[in-house]
Scaffold this motif. Sequence first.
Motif, PDB file in Angstrom:
ATOM      1  N   ALA A  21       0.829  -1.205   0.000  1.00 60.36           N
ATOM      2  CA  ALA A  21       0.000   0.000   0.000  1.00 60.36           C
ATOM      3  C   ALA A  21       0.866   1.258   0.000  1.00 60.36           C
ATOM      4  O   ALA A  21       0.598   2.224  -0.715  1.00 60.36           O
ATOM      5  CB  ALA A  21      -0.922  -0.013   1.217  1.00 60.36           C
ATOM      6  N   ALA A  22       1.939   1.244   0.789  1.00 59.99           N
ATOM      7  CA  ALA A  22       2.788   2.433   0.905  1.00 59.99           C
ATOM      8  C   ALA A  22       3.525   2.704  -0.407  1.00 59.99           C
ATOM      9  O   ALA A  22       3.602   3.851  -0.871  1.00 59.99           O
ATOM     10  CB  ALA A  22       3.786   2.261   2.042  1.00 59.99           C
ATOM     11  N   LEU A  23       4.054   1.658  -1.011  1.00 60.61           N
ATOM     12  CA  LEU A  23       4.843   1.850  -2.235  1.00 60.61           C
ATOM     13  C   LEU A  23       3.966   2.353  -3.377  1.00 60.61           C
ATOM     14  O   LEU A  23       4.321   3.305  -4.092  1.00 60.61           O
ATOM     15  CB  LEU A  23       5.542   0.542  -2.609  1.00 60.61           C
ATOM     16  CG  LEU A  23       6.615   0.100  -1.600  1.00 60.61           C
ATOM     17  CD1 LEU A  23       7.050  -1.330  -1.880  1.00 60.61           C
ATOM     18  CD2 LEU A  23       7.824   1.046  -1.635  1.00 60.61           C
ATOM     19  N   LEU A  24       2.790   1.747  -3.542  1.00 61.16           N
ATOM     20  CA  LEU A  24       1.910   2.198  -4.627  1.00 61.16           C
ATOM     21  C   LEU A  24       1.385   3.610  -4.344  1.00 61.16           C
ATOM     22  O   LEU A  24       1.164   4.410  -5.249  1.00 61.16           O
ATOM     23  CB  LEU A  24       0.771   1.210  -4.833  1.00 61.16           C
ATOM     24  CG  LEU A  24       1.211  -0.207  -5.222  1.00 61.16           C
ATOM     25  CD1 LEU A  24       0.027  -1.023  -5.737  1.00 61.16           C
ATOM     26  CD2 LEU A  24       2.328  -0.200  -6.251  1.00 61.16           C
ATOM     27  N   TRP A  25       1.195   3.896  -3.080  1.00 66.73           N
ATOM     28  CA  TRP A  25       0.760   5.245  -2.681  1.00 66.73           C
ATOM     29  C   TRP A  25       1.787   6.283  -3.129  1.00 66.73           C
ATOM     30  O   TRP A  25       1.444   7.318  -3.729  1.00 66.73           O
ATOM     31  CB  TRP A  25       0.610   5.300  -1.165  1.00 66.73           C
ATOM     32  CG  TRP A  25      -0.070   6.544  -0.673  1.00 66.73           C
ATOM     33  CD1 TRP A  25       0.500   7.727  -0.360  1.00 66.73           C
ATOM     34  CD2 TRP A  25      -1.476   6.694  -0.472  1.00 66.73           C
ATOM     35  NE1 TRP A  25      -0.453   8.617   0.038  1.00 66.73           N
ATOM     36  CE2 TRP A  25      -1.671   8.024  -0.022  1.00 66.73           C
ATOM     37  CE3 TRP A  25      -2.576   5.856  -0.629  1.00 66.73           C
ATOM     38  CZ2 TRP A  25      -2.951   8.508   0.275  1.00 66.73           C
ATOM     39  CZ3 TRP A  25      -3.835   6.340  -0.327  1.00 66.73           C
ATOM     40  CH2 TRP A  25      -4.011   7.651   0.114  1.00 66.73           C
ATOM     41  N   LEU A  26       3.054   5.999  -2.842  1.00 64.62           N
ATOM     42  CA  LEU A  26       4.115   6.948  -3.215  1.00 64.62           C
ATOM     43  C   LEU A  26       4.207   7.077  -4.739  1.00 64.62           C
ATOM     44  O   LEU A  26       4.344   8.184  -5.269  1.00 64.62           O
ATOM     45  CB  LEU A  26       5.444   6.493  -2.625  1.00 64.62           C
ATOM     46  CG  LEU A  26       5.541   6.636  -1.100  1.00 64.62           C
ATOM     47  CD1 LEU A  26       6.844   6.026  -0.598  1.00 64.62           C
ATOM     48  CD2 LEU A  26       5.448   8.110  -0.680  1.00 64.62           C
ATOM     49  N   GLU A  27       4.125   5.957  -5.435  1.00 63.95           N
ATOM     50  CA  GLU A  27       4.110   6.023  -6.907  1.00 63.95           C
ATOM     51  C   GLU A  27       2.981   6.946  -7.381  1.00 63.95           C
ATOM     52  O   GLU A  27       3.179   7.789  -8.259  1.00 63.95           O
ATOM     53  CB  GLU A  27       3.889   4.627  -7.509  1.00 63.95           C
ATOM     54  CG  GLU A  27       5.140   3.791  -7.640  1.00 63.95           C
ATOM     55  CD  GLU A  27       4.975   2.706  -8.712  1.00 63.95           C
ATOM     56  OE1 GLU A  27       3.846   2.511  -9.209  1.00 63.95           O
ATOM     57  OE2 GLU A  27       5.989   2.060  -9.049  1.00 63.95           O
ATOM     58  N   SER A  28       1.799   6.776  -6.803  1.00 66.40           N
ATOM     59  CA  SER A  28       0.662   7.613  -7.220  1.00 66.40           C
ATOM     60  C   SER A  28       0.926   9.079  -6.919  1.00 66.40           C
ATOM     61  O   SER A  28       0.621   9.957  -7.734  1.00 66.40           O
ATOM     62  CB  SER A  28      -0.618   7.171  -6.494  1.00 66.40           C
ATOM     63  OG  SER A  28      -1.023   5.900  -6.949  1.00 66.40           O
ATOM     64  N   GLN A  29       1.488   9.370  -5.737  1.00 65.35           N
ATOM     65  CA  GLN A  29       1.751  10.780  -5.394  1.00 65.35           C
ATOM     66  C   GLN A  29       2.718  11.398  -6.403  1.00 65.35           C
ATOM     67  O   GLN A  29       2.507  12.527  -6.865  1.00 65.35           O
ATOM     68  CB  GLN A  29       2.309  10.895  -3.973  1.00 65.35           C
ATOM     69  CG  GLN A  29       1.247  10.621  -2.905  1.00 65.35           C
ATOM     70  CD  GLN A  29       1.581  11.255  -1.570  1.00 65.35           C
ATOM     71  OE1 GLN A  29       2.711  11.631  -1.300  1.00 65.35           O
ATOM     72  NE2 GLN A  29       0.583  11.405  -0.720  1.00 65.35           N
ATOM     73  N   VAL A  30       3.757  10.643  -6.739  1.00 63.97           N
ATOM     74  CA  VAL A  30       4.720  11.181  -7.697  1.00 63.97           C
ATOM     75  C   VAL A  30       4.050  11.391  -9.057  1.00 63.97           C
ATOM     76  O   VAL A  30       4.209  12.443  -9.691  1.00 63.97           O
ATOM     77  CB  VAL A  30       5.948  10.257  -7.799  1.00 63.97           C
ATOM     78  CG1 VAL A  30       6.884  10.729  -8.910  1.00 63.97           C
ATOM     79  CG2 VAL A  30       6.697  10.221  -6.460  1.00 63.97           C
ATOM     80  N   ARG A  31       3.265  10.409  -9.492  1.00 65.38           N
ATOM     81  CA  ARG A  31       2.597  10.553 -10.796  1.00 65.38           C
ATOM     82  C   ARG A  31       1.556  11.681 -10.789  1.00 65.38           C
ATOM     83  O   ARG A  31       1.323  12.319 -11.811  1.00 65.38           O
ATOM     84  CB  ARG A  31       1.951   9.232 -11.202  1.00 65.38           C
ATOM     85  CG  ARG A  31       2.995   8.185 -11.629  1.00 65.38           C
ATOM     86  CD  ARG A  31       2.432   6.792 -11.724  1.00 65.38           C
ATOM     87  NE  ARG A  31       1.482   6.645 -12.813  1.00 65.38           N
ATOM     88  CZ  ARG A  31       0.689   5.576 -12.961  1.00 65.38           C
ATOM     89  NH1 ARG A  31       0.754   4.580 -12.092  1.00 65.38           N
ATOM     90  NH2 ARG A  31      -0.146   5.512 -13.965  1.00 65.38           N
ATOM     91  N   LEU A  32       0.922  11.909  -9.625  1.00 64.01           N
ATOM     92  CA  LEU A  32      -0.047  13.016  -9.535  1.00 64.01           C
ATOM     93  C   LEU A  32       0.656  14.367  -9.417  1.00 64.01           C
ATOM     94  O   LEU A  32       0.018  15.421  -9.494  1.00 64.01           O
ATOM     95  CB  LEU A  32      -0.971  12.823  -8.325  1.00 64.01           C
ATOM     96  CG  LEU A  32      -2.045  11.748  -8.450  1.00 64.01           C
ATOM     97  CD1 LEU A  32      -2.705  11.485  -7.096  1.00 64.01           C
ATOM     98  CD2 LEU A  32      -3.106  12.162  -9.480  1.00 64.01           C
ATOM     99  N   GLY A  33       1.967  14.341  -9.190  1.00 66.53           N
ATOM    100  CA  GLY A  33       2.705  15.600  -9.095  1.00 66.53           C
ATOM    101  C   GLY A  33       2.488  16.343  -7.791  1.00 66.53           C
ATOM    102  O   GLY A  33       2.632  17.571  -7.737  1.00 66.53           O
ATOM    103  N   VAL A  34       2.179  15.620  -6.733  1.00 66.71           N
ATOM    104  CA  VAL A  34       1.939  16.294  -5.455  1.00 66.71           C
ATOM    105  C   VAL A  34       2.980  15.887  -4.411  1.00 66.71           C
ATOM    106  O   VAL A  34       3.699  14.918  -4.582  1.00 66.71           O
ATOM    107  CB  VAL A  34       0.531  15.986  -4.895  1.00 66.71           C
ATOM    108  CG1 VAL A  34      -0.534  16.572  -5.804  1.00 66.71           C
ATOM    109  CG2 VAL A  34       0.330  14.480  -4.712  1.00 66.71           C
ATOM    110  N   ARG A  35       3.047  16.650  -3.356  1.00 62.37           N
ATOM    111  CA  ARG A  35       3.870  16.331  -2.185  1.00 62.37           C
ATOM    112  C   ARG A  35       3.255  17.058  -0.988  1.00 62.37           C
ATOM    113  O   ARG A  35       2.360  17.890  -1.162  1.00 62.37           O
ATOM    114  CB  ARG A  35       5.319  16.735  -2.417  1.00 62.37           C
ATOM    115  CG  ARG A  35       5.507  18.197  -2.764  1.00 62.37           C
ATOM    116  CD  ARG A  35       6.991  18.507  -3.013  1.00 62.37           C
ATOM    117  NE  ARG A  35       7.149  19.823  -3.596  1.00 62.37           N
ATOM    118  CZ  ARG A  35       7.278  20.960  -2.903  1.00 62.37           C
ATOM    119  NH1 ARG A  35       7.226  20.961  -1.584  1.00 62.37           N
ATOM    120  NH2 ARG A  35       7.445  22.111  -3.526  1.00 62.37           N
TER     121      ARG A  35
END
Lengths: 239, 239, 239, 239, 239, 239
Positions: F209-223
């Motif tokens: 869950a954590a790894l895919l979450w981070l991938e999604s955040q990066v792809r969404l361009g957010v932090r």
Amino acid sequence: MKLTVVSPLISDDFTEGVRKEVEHWLGPDTDVEVVRIQRGPASIESEYDEALAGPGILEEVVKAAEGGAEAVFITCFGDPAVHAAREVVDVPVVGGFEPAVLHALALGEHVGIVTVLPNVVPMIRSLIRRYGFTDRVGSVRVVDMPVLTLHDPDTLLTRLHEQAKAAVDADEAQVIVLGCTGMIGVAASLQERLAAEGTFIPVIDPTGAALLWLESQVRLGVRPSRATYLPPPAKKRIP
Amino acid sequence: MKLTVVSPLISDDFTEGVRKEVEHWLGPDTDVEVVRIQRGPASIESEYDEALAGPGILEEVVKAAEGGAEAVFITCFGDPAVHAAREVVDVPVVGGFEPAVLHALALGEHVGIVTVLPNVVPMIRSLIRRYGFTDRVGSVRVVDMPVLTLHDPDTLLTRLHEQAKAAVDADEAQVIVLGCTGMIGVAASLQERLAAEGTFIPVIDPTGAALLWLESQVRLGVRPSRATYLPPPAKKRIP
Amino acid sequence: MKLTVVSPLISDDFTEGVRKEVEHWLGPDTDVEVVRIQRGPASIESEYDEALAGPGILEEVVKAAEGGAEAVFITCFGDPAVHAAREVVDVPVVGGFEPAVLHALALGEHVGIVTVLPNVVPMIRSLIRRYGFTDRVGSVRVVDMPVLTLHDPDTLLTRLHEQAKAAVDADEAQVIVLGCTGMIGVAASLQERLAAEGTFIPVIDPTGAALLWLESQVRLGVRPSRATYLPPPAKKRIP
Amino acid sequence: MKLTVVSPLISDDFTEGVRKEVEHWLGPDTDVEVVRIQRGPASIESEYDEALAGPGILEEVVKAAEGGAEAVFITCFGDPAVHAAREVVDVPVVGGFEPAVLHALALGEHVGIVTVLPNVVPMIRSLIRRYGFTDRVGSVRVVDMPVLTLHDPDTLLTRLHEQAKAAVDADEAQVIVLGCTGMIGVAASLQERLAAEGTFIPVIDPTGAALLWLESQVRLGVRPSRATYLPPPAKKRIP
Amino acid sequence: MKLTVVSPLISDDFTEGVRKEVEHWLGPDTDVEVVRIQRGPASIESEYDEALAGPGILEEVVKAAEGGAEAVFITCFGDPAVHAAREVVDVPVVGGFEPAVLHALALGEHVGIVTVLPNVVPMIRSLIRRYGFTDRVGSVRVVDMPVLTLHDPDTLLTRLHEQAKAAVDADEAQVIVLGCTGMIGVAASLQERLAAEGTFIPVIDPTGAALLWLESQVRLGVRPSRATYLPPPAKKRIP
Amino acid sequence: MKLTVVSPLISDDFTEGVRKEVEHWLGPDTDVEVVRIQRGPASIESEYDEALAGPGILEEVVKAAEGGAEAVFITCFGDPAVHAAREVVDVPVVGGFEPAVLHALALGEHVGIVTVLPNVVPMIRSLIRRYGFTDRVGSVRVVDMPVLTLHDPDTLLTRLHEQAKAAVDADEAQVIVLGCTGMIGVAASLQERLAAEGTFIPVIDPTGAALLWLESQVRLGVRPSRATYLPPPAKKRIP
């Protein structure tokens, strides 16, 4: 991966816009189909419109699952028929509200939503309570533009910026969610404009959030719980 | 006073039962009409059924208001299309959940609901959160009988008594609400049976609660707020 | 139906006003008696006044029930001695707060209360928390007029309108409850004045709400739960 | 420092017991006076008893403040007339519930209360909601002994241990509060008995907690806020 | 009684100021030792600083308990390492937040905190949610002064007064808590200044509140529950 | 995409296991580095261990960001130093709790967590309150196995199944989250075993869950928002 996007509107124009937007977010391995309902409203701006779109949405979701879709996105921020859909298919289904807000919750303390019209504000606040997010999501503001005028990106961006800034300045929110899946292609620009004023405020695009959410669910090998979403008993139903 | 009861089911049998029940509760000055939807499910036991019934319910509510109804009761405990209906007519509209639970809240500390099937429990708990009643309403139990078998009053009463007693004994609830408007004519007997065991526990019949609620709203001269229920913008809608 | 209204004040003037108001709300079949306490305050504007009025209220409630009253209304918005009264009699008992707010909850998302003086605001907010309504009831405003000056309807109406409008404009509330049972005969005018500005906002009169609530409870055949309101153990008590 | 303890009971016996207990907790610099009300109940075991005791309590509190008391403890776990008292005097006033529970909140995650009779459980749960402590205080259990039988320490301790252990074993609570100020002199023994079973569970004596709380308030130089507890307006009041 | 105060800062200057302040609050029977950490930040103004200070704080707390301290105060409003410390020693341990806010909760309806910098506001609001106090504690304001400039009492008092007054005037709070244990010696003056404007508003000094809290815990014979704070299992740990 | 996983443990063995697990979840385009802290505990089973690991975690997170990591996963379910880390780097950072629970919230009504030892249960419940999820996440159960014994997959799976089944049967949860990032490679088997008993219950693996979450955040361009996570002011800090 095979995804279906269901537009709860009777307009082909919107379907076209969604198709382009969707391709922007997904990788080359994901195959997307965008469909629309046959009966219902031209746009969703009330609980009335949501209720009218319900049967059509469910018909398309069932068709998609039967056609092999591994996940379904109902592209409306009001999450219309989302929970009903989870009862009748065995694949992940989300609307616009839930994945956008869940994504936002990991980015800052309070989440603010900027949506289209005052008409949908009580509906969105009802969703916030239904999902149990009142401690973290409170601010719901409007650009006061009907869904069908959102294609004017300049006005939209100006008004989104006004409202997002107001929410941040009043300390109502530190993360912004665009509260309509028809607000296409403006999240990054809004995020940039806010950052240019000195403080980085993340802005969530509900379409992107939903699509990546579904990809993650499929990759995690999960789908909605059958202890919450029980299959409806068989009975006579007149469509 | 002129009231309309909308049955969200496609069955004439249920409509007949409702008509008799309704007359039991109202005074001679109230004129009631019972109508049913033309398309939708034979009974409501899921969010899926609720969504299918939505457009039909709204059609009947609008027709009723146009025909002079001063208040409308959508006779289903899931409050289907209730909030949508308030957007499109200018008279009080309630479903089964809201008036029953509000009545119950003035009778004891915690309210327990006994409904038909496990399938509708998550829907009812979603309503509890949506309405903001989690501090006072928690227990939702089932008799495990489909809606279309409720006409057997002995089995129904036995199982209601079992579940109501269990909720009270576990201190989950001190007031009981019948969680289906198809549980007709058993509230008083259940209340009596519980009292016979030593402690008076009030039991709310959702049909009676809804009808008297609407009478009170009309007599108080109020109807839903237009600041919460805004009229849906005009647009193309394909029924 | 036989109802008793208990005024928790030592003034005969107020009792007279209540009597007229009460007759306005009830049907010809309901027989009402209005009584007042013998010891206590001239008006209730603090928790101190409430506590002083307590024993007198309970004395009158018990006398009423012994005299055959089928329901009792303690005519004060602070619900003084209401829960204590439910322990000692076997008929429905309400004050002003509970039925007014419960009625209001079915009319819009957020309920706002406009009461008399800042002194009673914390008491009202304590009631909101005690009853578990914080998610839906938040705004408590004042006209800043002592109870004994409320007989001037013009000033009262002007100030009520100011505060109600402010609550609606700030989106604190979409339904208004008059927060003092001494605000007699102005709810309809306030509702009209608000509607004249463009948006229908329902206004709840606590006296009307309480009386119709009790009528409904009697017609539904219910009364407070003995699992919440247990009879006080016998013991020595010096009145 | 000069403290007054107000017993809300008409019995001299209880007053004597309180006097001894009080001396156990306070230092040599604190001068305590124990008084009792003249009219009211022999014990408080209901909201009815609380309401009857109200005027007498307030009379004694006012007298104490006029006589130079720097702080007042109303020795009852139901906090009767505590908030009313804060409106009329300029010194700290507490009952039994508030300081005991606040002390307990700093000792573990969930606080459990063990009180006398089922009759007072709803009253205590109302206090928990009124004070806004529902997230941390949930378990309310009873020894099922009337207040006037609490002088039997063996039975009391046995039953307290039973209930406290049950609350801890069910993970309802990790800190125990004695829910009646008449449970005198048993907190330390109960704490010891629980610890002897392997896990240290703190037990709060409400009398000790209240007295040390008041000492701390006086030493901190604070008293209740006049923005919450406004002085009651002058008016006619018949005692 | 033997108390240890642990300063989570690497500066001797602050330790000196704390020593003087501490003596102001405690009686002659209490023996206090003030120690500081060896590694960590010069002041705590972020979660980052808190995390850096953690191991050093725990080292000092353990040393204090081994040296016979009967209670430990970690002098920082962010409660750094407080819950961890309770796992490893058998005496009461508090930080600045918890006892100050608990004291304040008994003095008025809503508690407002005035702290140093915007940086710590989200941390404080996280504590409010963690402790379950959201219903009663909401307002968190800042004087916008870094911790290391707080030694200028005039500026500090002026800004505290500004913010406290703003919180009270906006009805956000009726009790004020100083939100930094570095705000030494100004609580009484602030309280006086607020009272001079007409309404008594209590102001809680977190150092005084914490010290008296610990004295009370020791006198009550209690310490943190071992059912909430279990001893950490033995294992390899590299300091 | 370049991701760093920070293990908050001093053991190389665990780091190896994490490396394998991580590769299982990520696509070929993501480049992962797994690092561990140099000082701290051998496993995290208390708030004490969390505090000891804090400075080391922050050191590694800062190093990772300086080295070009686009996102960081702190692989521990207690989210140690996560919020502190967000203050000091400009990339997405998550621990194990937050993304797992957020993922789970979209899959069913109530989320249940099954973790290692009773010692960490209060810490997890504190996180639930801190994040504001109490309405949807309540059940926290344990397999009663120390972290360092989790490498025995048979015992682990048997006990996980026992506890997950108990949570579902008691209707505490309809979705299960594994409450320790050391529970590697068992989520799918547990999900299968639960489904084999008749009802599909999704099981979330916190690492996936954590790894895919981070991938999604990066792809969404957010932090993370800089309005919640402000950069710590410069000052002297001794590491």
